[in-house]
Design an enzyme around this catalytic site. Structure first.
Site, PDB file in Angstrom:
ATOM      1  N   ARG A  44       3.070 -16.537  -0.914  1.00 30.03           N
ATOM      2  CA  ARG A  44       3.625 -15.637   0.110  1.00 30.03           C
ATOM      3  C   ARG A  44       2.856 -15.693   1.420  1.00 30.03           C
ATOM      4  NH1 ARG A  44       3.667 -11.145  -2.626  1.00 30.03           N
ATOM      5  NH2 ARG A  44       5.469 -12.038  -3.645  1.00 30.03           N
ATOM      6  N   CYS A  59     -13.653  -1.692   2.959  1.00 30.54           N
ATOM      7  CA  CYS A  59     -13.165  -3.057   3.217  1.00 30.54           C
ATOM      8  C   CYS A  59     -13.169  -3.321   4.735  1.00 30.54           C
ATOM      9  CB  CYS A  59     -11.756  -3.227   2.653  1.00 30.54           C
ATOM     10  SG  CYS A  59     -11.586  -2.561   0.981  1.00 30.54           S
ATOM     11  N   CYS A  87      -8.761   6.126   3.327  1.00 33.68           N
ATOM     12  CA  CYS A  87      -9.223   5.495   2.087  1.00 33.68           C
ATOM     13  C   CYS A  87     -10.747   5.523   2.026  1.00 33.68           C
ATOM     14  CB  CYS A  87      -8.716   4.047   2.017  1.00 33.68           C
ATOM     15  SG  CYS A  87      -9.135   3.261   0.459  1.00 33.68           S
ATOM     16  N   CYS A 107       7.205  -3.338  -7.049  1.00 32.10           N
ATOM     17  CA  CYS A 107       5.815  -3.790  -7.029  1.00 32.10           C
ATOM     18  C   CYS A 107       4.965  -2.640  -6.504  1.00 32.10           C
ATOM     19  CB  CYS A 107       5.731  -4.995  -6.087  1.00 32.10           C
ATOM     20  SG  CYS A 107       4.057  -5.494  -5.667  1.00 32.10           S
ATOM     21  N   CYS A 112       0.227 -10.243  -8.913  1.00 29.28           N
ATOM     22  CA  CYS A 112       0.322 -10.754  -7.538  1.00 29.28           C
ATOM     23  C   CYS A 112      -1.080 -10.655  -6.979  1.00 29.28           C
ATOM     24  CB  CYS A 112       1.301  -9.875  -6.756  1.00 29.28           C
ATOM     25  SG  CYS A 112       1.282 -10.185  -4.978  1.00 29.28           S
TER      26      CYS A 112
HETATM   27 FE1  SF4 Z   1      -8.566   1.113   0.922  1.00 30.75          FE
HETATM   28 FE2  SF4 Z   1      -9.693  -1.314   0.980  1.00 30.75          FE
HETATM   29 FE3  SF4 Z   1      -7.152  -1.000   0.073  1.00 30.75          FE
HETATM   30 FE4  SF4 Z   1      -7.762  -0.683   2.680  1.00 30.75          FE
HETATM   31  S1  SF4 Z   1      -7.900  -2.593   1.476  1.00 30.75           S
HETATM   32  S2  SF4 Z   1      -6.467   0.608   1.480  1.00 30.75           S
HETATM   33  S3  SF4 Z   1      -9.801   0.263   2.590  1.00 30.75           S
HETATM   34  S4  SF4 Z   1      -9.033  -0.193  -0.838  1.00 30.75           S
END
Ligand code: SF4
Ligand code: SAM
Ligand code: DTB
Length: 340
Positions: free
Chosen positions: A272, A68, A64, A140, A200
């Site tokens: 949840r 994060c 990704c 979902c 959600c």
């Molecule tokens: Fe990508 Fe952030 Fe989702 Fe993880 S939480 S999959 S790094 S967008």
């Protein structure tokens, strides 16, 4: 204090705007009173013995582009996760059938994307959504940012719920993610609502945020109008290789207090108990149920990390004499608040 923001109007519940100060007062109640208040709201607004069982499937794993800090799927960190291409429709349907046979009523497909940017992949997702919907499961998706047009297409394909977490307070958010903003998140939530899907949205606890950050997150969620249909509360799983590596697991009582406050201020939402349950013993999970949690992810794996064994979850539910909620029951509970 209960009457300050919640008042019975004929048979319907009107959600009054709650202030951050009132949320803080709730959080600081003696534990016994806080749990009592949460139970009072829970018994009035939810099936007190029902637990919604959801299953997660990572349909596109790793690599990704986002940063994060908590996430093992970010391409920026060297974690145990090995990147995998988008799963095809047949493999997804196979996994959904298994989940259904194991008693799950909701099938949630997760993709490690910033947004749904490729048309080819989006078309493939739409086909898979339609196929899972045809199995009679509640579908979902959680795939990153969505435009309103994409949200409408997902909804038309049979996706009834979209998961997109606010994750923390606005202030703390920029410390854990720099590749998108809090307002980007809110905009996707608004597009999801405009398309008529259920929202959600929840967050993660234990990333180094303050109690105030956690309460601000709850305030943001409770101020969404209408409030989220479900609120996943994740306890951080500190994965090696991420900036969160080595972080201590959240204090049990701080976690339970947040669940209780969430229940009180979002009476109709499914709360949840999400990531982190492998670190919680039966007693802590029971306290969470007592505080108003009424939904879990069932299955040995979340997206990439471990979840308690399914047999263990069923054992605890049986011990507590709680039962699996069917999807229509969960939806009917929330529909009452949306009708106001
Ligand atoms: Fe990508 Fe952030 Fe989702 Fe993880 S939480 S999959 S790094 S967008
Ligand atoms: N990429 C999409 C997104 O970011 O919305 C969907 C998948 S993302 C993995 C879904 C949520 O999982 C995140 O918003 C976060 O709340 C939660 N999550 C991810 N990694 C976690 C971790 N290590 N511990 C706890 N929760 C986590
Ligand atoms: C949510 O709030 N928690 C789930 C679901 N929504 C998609 C995901 C938890 C992921 C935990 C880390 C992992 O397994 O990769």
């Amino acid at each position: 204090m209960f009457h300050l923001w919640q008042k019975n109007i004929t048979t319907k519940i009107k959600i009054m705007k709650i202030t951050l100060e009132e949320i803080k007062e709730l959080y600081d109640l003696p534990f016994t009173t806080l749990i009592y208040r949460a139970q009072e709201v829970h018994q009035k607004n939810q099936d007190p013995a029902g637990v919604q069982l959801c299953t997660l499937q990572s349909v596109k794993t790793g690599a990704c582009s986002e940063d994060c800090a908590y996430c093992p799927q970010s391409a920026r960190y060297n974690t145990f996760v090995e990147a995998e291409q988008l799963m095809d429709k047949c493999s997804i349907v196979k996994s959904a059938r298994e989940a259904k046979a194991n008693g799950a009523s909701r099938f949630c497909m997760g993709a490690a994307w910033r947004s749904l940017s490729s048309t080819r992949q989006f078309d493939s997702v739409l086909e898979s959504v339609q196929a899972v919907d045809n199995l009679g499961m509640e579908v979902c998706c959680t795939m990153g940012m969505l435009t309103e047009e994409q949200a409408v297409k997902l909804k038309d394909a049979g996706c009834t719920v979209y998961n997109h977490n606010l994750d923390s307070s606005r202030e703390f958010y920029s410390k854990i993610i720099t590749t998108r903003t809090y307002d980007d998140r809110l905009e996707t939530l608004s597009n999801v609502r405009k398309a008529g899907m259920e929202v959600c949205s929840g967050g993660i606890l234990g990333m180094g945020e303050s109690i105030d950050d956690r309460l601000k997150l709850l305030h943001e969620l409770a101020s969404l109008d209408p409030q989220p249909d479900s609120v996943p509360i994740n306890a951080l799983i500190a994965v090696d290789g991420t900036p969160m590596e080595g972080r201590e697991f959240i204090d049990s009582f701080e976690f339970v207090r947040i669940i209780a406050v969430a229940r009180i201020i979002m009476p109709k939402s499914m709360v949840r108990l999400s990531a982190g349950r492998t670190e919680m013993n039966d007693e802590m999970q029971s306290l969470c149920y007592l505080a108003g949690a009424n939904s879990i992810f069932l299955g040995d794996k979340l997206l990439t990390t471990e979840n308690p064994k399914q047999s263990k979850d069923y054992e605890l539910l049986e011990k507590l004499k709680l039962h699996a909620l069917d999807p229509n029951e969960a939806r009917a509970i929330h529909a009452q608040s949306c009708a106001v």
